[in-house]
Design a protein around this motif. Structure first.
Motif, PDB file in Angstrom:
ATOM      1  N   SER A 285      17.671   1.839   3.581  1.00 16.33           N
ATOM      2  CA  SER A 285      17.605   0.477   3.042  1.00 16.33           C
ATOM      3  C   SER A 285      17.062   0.433   1.620  1.00 16.33           C
ATOM      4  CB  SER A 285      16.714  -0.400   3.935  1.00 16.33           C
ATOM      5  OG  SER A 285      15.328  -0.103   3.719  1.00 16.33           O
ATOM      6  N   GLY A 286      16.310   1.464   1.222  1.00 21.95           N
ATOM      7  CA  GLY A 286      15.706   1.491  -0.104  1.00 21.95           C
ATOM      8  C   GLY A 286      14.417   0.714  -0.233  1.00 21.95           C
ATOM      9  N   ALA A 287      13.834   0.270   0.876  1.00 14.50           N
ATOM     10  CA  ALA A 287      12.639  -0.579   0.815  1.00 14.50           C
ATOM     11  C   ALA A 287      11.443   0.124   0.190  1.00 14.50           C
ATOM     12  CB  ALA A 287      12.272  -1.067   2.217  1.00 14.50           C
ATOM     13  N   TRP A 288      11.369   1.443   0.315  1.00 16.95           N
ATOM     14  CA  TRP A 288      10.246   2.186  -0.248  1.00 16.95           C
ATOM     15  C   TRP A 288      10.595   2.849  -1.573  1.00 16.95           C
ATOM     16  CZ3 TRP A 288       9.422   4.627   5.193  1.00 16.95           C
ATOM     17  CH2 TRP A 288       8.619   3.777   5.973  1.00 16.95           C
ATOM     18  N   HIS A 289      11.655   2.437  -2.192  1.00 14.98           N
ATOM     19  CA  HIS A 289      12.073   3.058  -3.447  1.00 14.98           C
ATOM     20  C   HIS A 289      11.084   2.752  -4.575  1.00 14.98           C
ATOM     21  CE1 HIS A 289      14.812   4.639  -6.482  1.00 14.98           C
ATOM     22  NE2 HIS A 289      14.490   3.579  -7.215  1.00 14.98           N
TER      23      HIS A 289
ATOM     24  N   TYR B 226      13.116   5.200  12.698  1.00 10.13           N
ATOM     25  CA  TYR B 226      12.731   4.062  11.857  1.00 10.13           C
ATOM     26  C   TYR B 226      12.623   4.495  10.402  1.00 10.13           C
ATOM     27  CZ  TYR B 226       9.220   1.272   9.383  1.00 10.13           C
ATOM     28  OH  TYR B 226       8.529   0.573   8.426  1.00 10.13           O
ATOM     29  N   LEU B 227      12.013   5.647  10.137  1.00 10.01           N
ATOM     30  CA  LEU B 227      11.899   6.140   8.776  1.00 10.01           C
ATOM     31  C   LEU B 227      13.275   6.324   8.136  1.00 10.01           C
ATOM     32  CD1 LEU B 227       9.076   8.849   9.098  1.00 10.01           C
ATOM     33  CD2 LEU B 227       8.858   6.491   8.317  1.00 10.01           C
TER      34      LEU B 227
ATOM     35  N   VAL C  21       8.792  11.757   3.772  1.00  9.73           N
ATOM     36  CA  VAL C  21      10.189  11.380   3.530  1.00  9.73           C
ATOM     37  C   VAL C  21      10.410  10.598   2.241  1.00  9.73           C
ATOM     38  CG1 VAL C  21      10.679  11.361   6.008  1.00  9.73           C
ATOM     39  CG2 VAL C  21      10.106   9.212   4.856  1.00  9.73           C
ATOM     40  N   VAL C  22       9.374   9.922   1.718  1.00 12.55           N
ATOM     41  CA  VAL C  22       9.619   9.024   0.587  1.00 12.55           C
ATOM     42  C   VAL C  22       9.754   9.737  -0.750  1.00 12.55           C
ATOM     43  CG1 VAL C  22       8.570   7.006   1.662  1.00 12.55           C
ATOM     44  CG2 VAL C  22       7.139   8.560   0.310  1.00 12.55           C
ATOM     45  N   GLY C  23       9.215  10.942  -0.857  1.00 14.77           N
ATOM     46  CA  GLY C  23       9.335  11.661  -2.118  1.00 14.77           C
ATOM     47  C   GLY C  23       8.186  11.452  -3.066  1.00 14.77           C
ATOM     48  N   TYR C  24       7.170  10.704  -2.655  1.00 15.90           N
ATOM     49  CA  TYR C  24       5.942  10.561  -3.443  1.00 15.90           C
ATOM     50  C   TYR C  24       4.776  10.541  -2.471  1.00 15.90           C
ATOM     51  CZ  TYR C  24       6.810   5.605  -2.228  1.00 15.90           C
ATOM     52  OH  TYR C  24       7.075   4.438  -1.567  1.00 15.90           O
TER      53      TYR C  24
ATOM     54  N   GLY D  47       0.811  -1.205   0.000  1.00 17.70           N
ATOM     55  CA  GLY D  47       0.000   0.000   0.000  1.00 17.70           C
ATOM     56  C   GLY D  47       0.849   1.263   0.000  1.00 17.70           C
ATOM     57  N   VAL D  48       1.950   1.237   0.774  1.00 21.92           N
ATOM     58  CA  VAL D  48       2.850   2.394   0.788  1.00 21.92           C
ATOM     59  C   VAL D  48       3.426   2.620  -0.600  1.00 21.92           C
ATOM     60  CG1 VAL D  48       5.019   3.300   1.709  1.00 21.92           C
ATOM     61  CG2 VAL D  48       3.415   2.131   3.235  1.00 21.92           C
ATOM     62  N   LEU D  49       3.909   1.569  -1.237  1.00 15.15           N
ATOM     63  CA  LEU D  49       4.514   1.706  -2.563  1.00 15.15           C
ATOM     64  C   LEU D  49       3.504   2.149  -3.610  1.00 15.15           C
ATOM     65  CD1 LEU D  49       6.825  -1.437  -2.530  1.00 15.15           C
ATOM     66  CD2 LEU D  49       7.553   0.949  -2.474  1.00 15.15           C
ATOM     67  N   GLN D  50       2.243   1.750  -3.437  1.00 19.50           N
ATOM     68  CA  GLN D  50       1.206   2.147  -4.393  1.00 19.50           C
ATOM     69  C   GLN D  50       0.670   3.547  -4.126  1.00 19.50           C
ATOM     70  OE1 GLN D  50      -1.694  -1.005  -4.137  1.00 19.50           O
ATOM     71  NE2 GLN D  50      -0.540  -2.350  -5.518  1.00 19.50           N
ATOM     72  N   GLY D  51       1.024   4.110  -2.960  1.00 18.25           N
ATOM     73  CA  GLY D  51       0.611   5.470  -2.640  1.00 18.25           C
ATOM     74  C   GLY D  51      -0.703   5.577  -1.907  1.00 18.25           C
ATOM     75  N   GLU D  52      -1.306   4.446  -1.563  1.00 20.12           N
ATOM     76  CA  GLU D  52      -2.555   4.479  -0.793  1.00 20.12           C
ATOM     77  C   GLU D  52      -2.633   3.243   0.088  1.00 20.12           C
ATOM     78  OE1 GLU D  52      -7.381   5.119  -1.258  1.00 20.12           O
ATOM     79  OE2 GLU D  52      -6.208   4.479  -2.990  1.00 20.12           O
TER      80      GLU D  52
END
Length: 281
Positions: A269-273, A262-263, A197-200, A136-141
């Protein structure tokens, strides 16, 4: 170096992996087991238990899928009886806050005759980056059946540090440590901080638990996991666990990790890239 291996049940799980690595870095011999290890360990197959217990005096135990499951207490009881029979002396159990099934398992362990520790933890911060919420984080919702109930999310690295302390410091034995993060946050607040922090953009949407579990069922999620998700969002996340505790500081002598730290670790780590969207922050 301790000759008797320390047993890690759930070697591939979030906390088990971290506990295993920490113990090895301290010079301890470990025996990390899972359903795919050799020897293998499966909670649903008691025939696999004796081989992994043989020769071990201490163990870190995570129960799959969760101690809240209706079958957990009876399964753990059989395991503890066998553990005593083969010579295990000390068992550190990962447990969850606000789970009646987990509390029954804790009581069982405390009355087992083994030296024990219970590490009773709040919701994991890493669920956003290593667990069922990362998609969900990677998809933006992020869509969940959660409202405005705050939860003092804990960094799994803190759980691992507490578990290792319990395994290696005899003066801590036979105590329950309730561990949380330093502040309570709603899912909306967590997602807002992630989005910064993620940029999106990442948003949070509340849904009904019925819609949530229906969607999981359509994805082929097993019924026992559907039951667990329903339990976590309707029973555990009801406000009873909103107040942070001092368990981490009590054991480690330092404050628990804040969500902001944590963020930073997840960003490193790049997990949310997401290609083309992630900015340097």
């Amino acid at each position: 170096m301790k000759e008797s291996p320390m047993l890690i049940i759930g070697r591939n799980a979030k906390t088990g992996l971290r506990v295993d690595k920490r113990l090895q870095s301290l010079g301890y011999v470990t025996r990390g087991v899972s359903r795919t290890s050799s020897p293998a360990f499966d909670w649903e197959d008691a025939r696999t238990w004796r081989a992994v217990l043989d020769g071990c005096e201490s163990a870190y135990v995570t129960y799959y899928p969760d101690l809240a499951m209706p079958t957990a207490e009876s399964t753990l009881r059989k395991f503890v009886i066998l553990a005593r029979e083969v010579g295990l002396q000390h068992l550190v159990l990962l447990s969850g806050r606000g789970e009646q099934g987990a509390e029954r398992a804790e009581t069982l362990l405390m009355n087992s005759g083994l030296d024990w520790n219970v590490v009773r933890a709040s919701w994991f911060m890493q669920n956003f980056s290593e667990g069922f919420m990362i998609e969900g984080v990677l998809q933006g919702e992020l869509t969940l059946p959660a409202g405005d109930i705050p939860e003092p999310f804990i960094d799994i690295d803190d759980i691992a540090d507490v578990a290792v302390a319990a395994l290696t410091r005899p003066e801590l034995r036979n105590r329950l440590f309730e561990v949380t993060g330093p502040r309570s946050m709603t899912f909306t607040q967590c997602v807002n901080e992630i989005s910064e922090v993620v940029g999106y953009p990442v948003s949070f949407t509340k849904c009904s638990v019925e819609d949530f579990t229906r969607g999981l069922r359509e994805q082929g999620v097993p019924e026992d996991m559907l039951w667990l998700m329903h339990e976590l969002f309707t029973v555990v996340l009801d406000g009873r666990n909103s107040i942070p505790t001092d368990g981490v500081e009590l054991v480690l002598g330092r404050p628990p990790t804040d969500f902001s730290e944590y963020l930073r670790k997840v960003m490193d780590s790049g997990a949310w890239h997401r290609s083309g969207l992630l900015q340097q922050v």
